[in-house]
Design an enzyme around this catalytic site. Structure first.
Site, PDB file in Angstrom:
ATOM      1  N   TYR A 268      50.714  33.948  35.127  1.00  0.00           N
ATOM      2  CA  TYR A 268      50.547  33.232  36.399  1.00  0.00           C
ATOM      3  C   TYR A 268      51.464  32.009  36.424  1.00  0.00           C
ATOM      4  O   TYR A 268      52.180  31.778  37.400  1.00  0.00           O
ATOM      5  CB  TYR A 268      49.085  32.817  36.621  1.00  0.00           C
ATOM      6  CG  TYR A 268      48.919  32.033  37.906  1.00  0.00           C
ATOM      7  CD1 TYR A 268      49.088  32.660  39.147  1.00  0.00           C
ATOM      8  CD2 TYR A 268      48.633  30.668  37.896  1.00  0.00           C
ATOM      9  CE1 TYR A 268      48.970  31.934  40.331  1.00  0.00           C
ATOM     10  CE2 TYR A 268      48.504  29.941  39.073  1.00  0.00           C
ATOM     11  CZ  TYR A 268      48.670  30.588  40.293  1.00  0.00           C
ATOM     12  OH  TYR A 268      48.562  29.873  41.466  1.00  0.00           O
TER      13      TYR A 268
ATOM     14  N   PHE B  56      44.243  28.397  51.757  1.00  0.00           N
ATOM     15  CA  PHE B  56      45.272  27.512  52.322  1.00  0.00           C
ATOM     16  C   PHE B  56      45.882  28.110  53.588  1.00  0.00           C
ATOM     17  O   PHE B  56      46.159  27.388  54.548  1.00  0.00           O
ATOM     18  CB  PHE B  56      46.429  27.295  51.329  1.00  0.00           C
ATOM     19  CG  PHE B  56      46.055  26.698  50.008  1.00  0.00           C
ATOM     20  CD1 PHE B  56      44.850  26.021  49.828  1.00  0.00           C
ATOM     21  CD2 PHE B  56      46.915  26.795  48.924  1.00  0.00           C
ATOM     22  CE1 PHE B  56      44.509  25.458  48.596  1.00  0.00           C
ATOM     23  CE2 PHE B  56      46.593  26.237  47.692  1.00  0.00           C
ATOM     24  CZ  PHE B  56      45.395  25.583  47.522  1.00  0.00           C
TER      25      PHE B  56
HETATM   26  P1  NDP Z   1      43.059  32.752  48.445  1.00  0.00           P
HETATM   27  O1  NDP Z   1      42.713  33.840  47.479  1.00  0.00           O
HETATM   28  O2  NDP Z   1      41.964  32.095  49.186  1.00  0.00           O
HETATM   29  O3  NDP Z   1      44.163  33.284  49.469  1.00  0.00           O
HETATM   30  C1  NDP Z   1      45.230  34.101  49.057  1.00  0.00           C
HETATM   31  C2  NDP Z   1      45.867  34.756  50.261  1.00  0.00           C
HETATM   32  O4  NDP Z   1      46.976  35.561  49.816  1.00  0.00           O
HETATM   33  C3  NDP Z   1      44.909  35.664  51.018  1.00  0.00           C
HETATM   34  O5  NDP Z   1      45.053  35.444  52.390  1.00  0.00           O
HETATM   35  C4  NDP Z   1      45.392  37.064  50.645  1.00  0.00           C
HETATM   36  O6  NDP Z   1      45.193  37.938  51.757  1.00  0.00           O
HETATM   37  C5  NDP Z   1      46.889  36.845  50.425  1.00  0.00           C
HETATM   38  N1  NDP Z   1      47.453  37.874  49.573  1.00  0.00           N
HETATM   39  C6  NDP Z   1      47.190  38.085  48.252  1.00  0.00           C
HETATM   40  N2  NDP Z   1      47.841  39.182  47.823  1.00  0.00           N
HETATM   41  C7  NDP Z   1      48.524  39.681  48.902  1.00  0.00           C
HETATM   42  C8  NDP Z   1      49.346  40.812  49.100  1.00  0.00           C
HETATM   43  N3  NDP Z   1      49.655  41.658  48.106  1.00  0.00           N
HETATM   44  N4  NDP Z   1      49.869  41.028  50.333  1.00  0.00           N
HETATM   45  C9  NDP Z   1      49.574  40.179  51.340  1.00  0.00           C
HETATM   46  N5  NDP Z   1      48.812  39.091  51.220  1.00  0.00           N
HETATM   47  C10 NDP Z   1      48.266  38.852  50.011  1.00  0.00           C
HETATM   48  O7  NDP Z   1      43.858  31.674  47.564  1.00  0.00           O
HETATM   49  P2  NDP Z   1      44.561  30.276  47.921  1.00  0.00           P
HETATM   50  O8  NDP Z   1      44.493  29.963  49.357  1.00  0.00           O
HETATM   51  O9  NDP Z   1      44.054  29.299  46.949  1.00  0.00           O
HETATM   52  O10 NDP Z   1      46.040  30.636  47.493  1.00  0.00           O
HETATM   53  C11 NDP Z   1      47.169  30.502  48.329  1.00  0.00           C
HETATM   54  C12 NDP Z   1      48.367  30.176  47.459  1.00  0.00           C
HETATM   55  O11 NDP Z   1      48.153  28.931  46.812  1.00  0.00           O
HETATM   56  C13 NDP Z   1      48.635  31.172  46.343  1.00  0.00           C
HETATM   57  O12 NDP Z   1      50.028  31.358  46.251  1.00  0.00           O
HETATM   58  C14 NDP Z   1      48.105  30.486  45.086  1.00  0.00           C
HETATM   59  O13 NDP Z   1      48.757  30.912  43.935  1.00  0.00           O
HETATM   60  C15 NDP Z   1      48.427  29.047  45.421  1.00  0.00           C
HETATM   61  N6  NDP Z   1      47.673  28.004  44.736  1.00  0.00           N
HETATM   62  C16 NDP Z   1      46.295  27.985  44.728  1.00  0.00           C
HETATM   63  C17 NDP Z   1      45.628  26.946  44.123  1.00  0.00           C
HETATM   64  C18 NDP Z   1      44.138  26.903  44.037  1.00  0.00           C
HETATM   65  O14 NDP Z   1      43.614  26.201  43.148  1.00  0.00           O
HETATM   66  N7  NDP Z   1      43.413  27.566  44.918  1.00  0.00           N
HETATM   67  C19 NDP Z   1      46.350  25.821  43.528  1.00  0.00           C
HETATM   68  C20 NDP Z   1      47.776  25.947  43.569  1.00  0.00           C
HETATM   69  C21 NDP Z   1      48.400  26.984  44.185  1.00  0.00           C
HETATM   70  P3  NDP Z   1      44.612  39.441  51.665  1.00  0.00           P
HETATM   71  O15 NDP Z   1      43.648  39.485  50.522  1.00  0.00           O
HETATM   72  O16 NDP Z   1      44.002  39.649  53.014  1.00  0.00           O
HETATM   73  O17 NDP Z   1      45.819  40.272  51.446  1.00  0.00           O
HETATM   74  C1  8X3 Z   2      46.251  27.400  40.894  1.00  0.00           C
HETATM   75  C2  8X3 Z   2      45.836  26.191  40.145  1.00  0.00           C
HETATM   76  O1  8X3 Z   2      45.527  25.235  37.812  1.00  0.00           O
HETATM   77  O2  8X3 Z   2      44.389  27.322  38.335  1.00  0.00           O
HETATM   78  O3  8X3 Z   2      47.617  27.512  40.947  1.00  0.00           O
HETATM   79  O4  8X3 Z   2      46.730  27.266  37.979  1.00  0.00           O
HETATM   80  S1  8X3 Z   2      45.637  26.538  38.493  1.00  0.00           S
END
Ligand code: NDP
Ligand code: 8X3
Length: 254
Positions: free
Chosen positions: A153, A14
């Site tokens: 989570y 995202f």
């Molecule tokens: P990704 O794993 O693709 O991206 C996660 C991002 O978070 C990466 O850029 C990573 O960067 C960064 N990140 C993780 N840990 C750290 C840290 N300790 N310090 C700095 N940066 C960090 O996942 P998504 O894009 O899916 O997730 C983005 C958000 O959306 C999250 O909060 C997730 O919980 C939420 N979400 C995701 C859903 C899904 O189904 N994908 C649905 C609903 C919510 P790097 O590794 O370079 O540090």
């Molecule tokens: C990420 C979506 O349904 O895996 O927040 O929790 S779910």
């Protein structure tokens, strides 16, 4: 008007899609994450294609001093942050509470809750000085409905839900907008990270239906940040058409 938009977790999913969309619309960006090579690559690409300014900041959001150092040492121009997108986050593991792994729990709580708080505590006072700003928290459907084995989570995303409400109230007198975006299943690196690199398990999550794409979520984030000054979206749940709740999927494809 050109805005300065700070996006955490811009190396993937995202965050990366959101950075790309804001860049395409001419905004200057501060992009953060832990993987410097990906930040550098994205910054170079976005600057070249969109004629905008990009400031990559590499730090671990879990480390309060690193968050503060990164933000406080920004040149003055970059301290006028219009939009903070608290997106960085992760799930680590999926299993019953009685078998939970302490390291996984700490990772999720430290990133999704404490990291989001450190960013907000650091940037919100700057917005107050500037008398404007918008904070967008990326929550989840997991912060609306607890699902089996999601325990910690889900709890971190319920915390984001509650913190968003608290921020909205506390920042109200300062005219700072606060919005939560709560997506359902989206195909990013999320499941690969959740399953500690197990590709097959990650792929299975999205089997038989069309999940959200990172661009779908980015367009919603862009939408909520470009509404008139007097309009604030407090909370927006975005789901794949094939998902009705945390547990209800219409898996009909292939
Ligand atoms: P990704 O794993 O693709 O991206 C996660 C991002 O978070 C990466 O850029 C990573 O960067 C960064 N990140 C993780 N840990 C750290 C840290 N300790 N310090 C700095 N940066 C960090 O996942 P998504 O894009 O899916 O997730 C983005 C958000 O959306 C999250 O909060 C997730 O919980 C939420 N979400 C995701 C859903 C899904 O189904 N994908 C649905 C609903 C919510 P790097 O590794 O370079 O540090
Ligand atoms: C990420 C979506 O349904 O895996 O927040 O929790 S779910």
């Amino acid at each position: 008007m050109i805005k300065i938009v700070l996006i955490t977790g811009a190396t993937s999913g995202f965050g990366k899609a959101t950075a790309t969309l804001f860049a395409q619309n001419g905004h200057d960006l501060i992009i953060t994450g832990r993987r410097w090579n990906l930040l550098e690559e994205l910054a170079t690409e976005l600057k070249k294609v969109n004629m905008i300014d990009v400031m990559p900041l590499c730090f671990d959001i879990r480390v309060k001093d690193d968050v503060e150092n990164a933000i406080f040492s920004l040149p003055e121009k970059w301290k006028k942050i219009d939009v903070l997108i608290n997106n960085a986050g992760l799930a680590s593991g999926l299993g019953p509470i009685q078998e939970g792994d302490y390291e996984d729990w700490e990772k999720m709580i430290d990133t999704n809750v404490k990291g989001l708080l450190y960013m907000t505590r650091t940037v919100a006072p700057m917005m107050i000085v500037n008398r404007k700003g918008h904070i967008v928290n990326v929550g989840s459907i997991a912060g609306k409905e607890t699902y089996p084995n999601g325990n910690v989570y889900c709890a971190t995303k319920y915390a984001v839900d509650s913190l968003t409400k608290g921020m909205r109230i506390d920042l109200l007198p300062h005219g700072i907008k606060v919005t939560q975006i709560s997506p359902g299943a989206a195909e990013t690196e999320f499941s690969l990270v959740r399953f500690h690199g197990d590709k097959q398990r990650a792929e299975n999550v999205y089997k038989g239906f069309q999940p959200l794409k990172p661009e779908d979520v980015a367009s919603v984030i862009y939408y909520v940040t470009t509404l008139p000054d007097h309009v604030n979206i407090n909370d927006l749940v975005i789901m794949p058409t094939a998902q009705a709740s945390s547990m209800h999927f219409n898996r009909t494809e292939g």
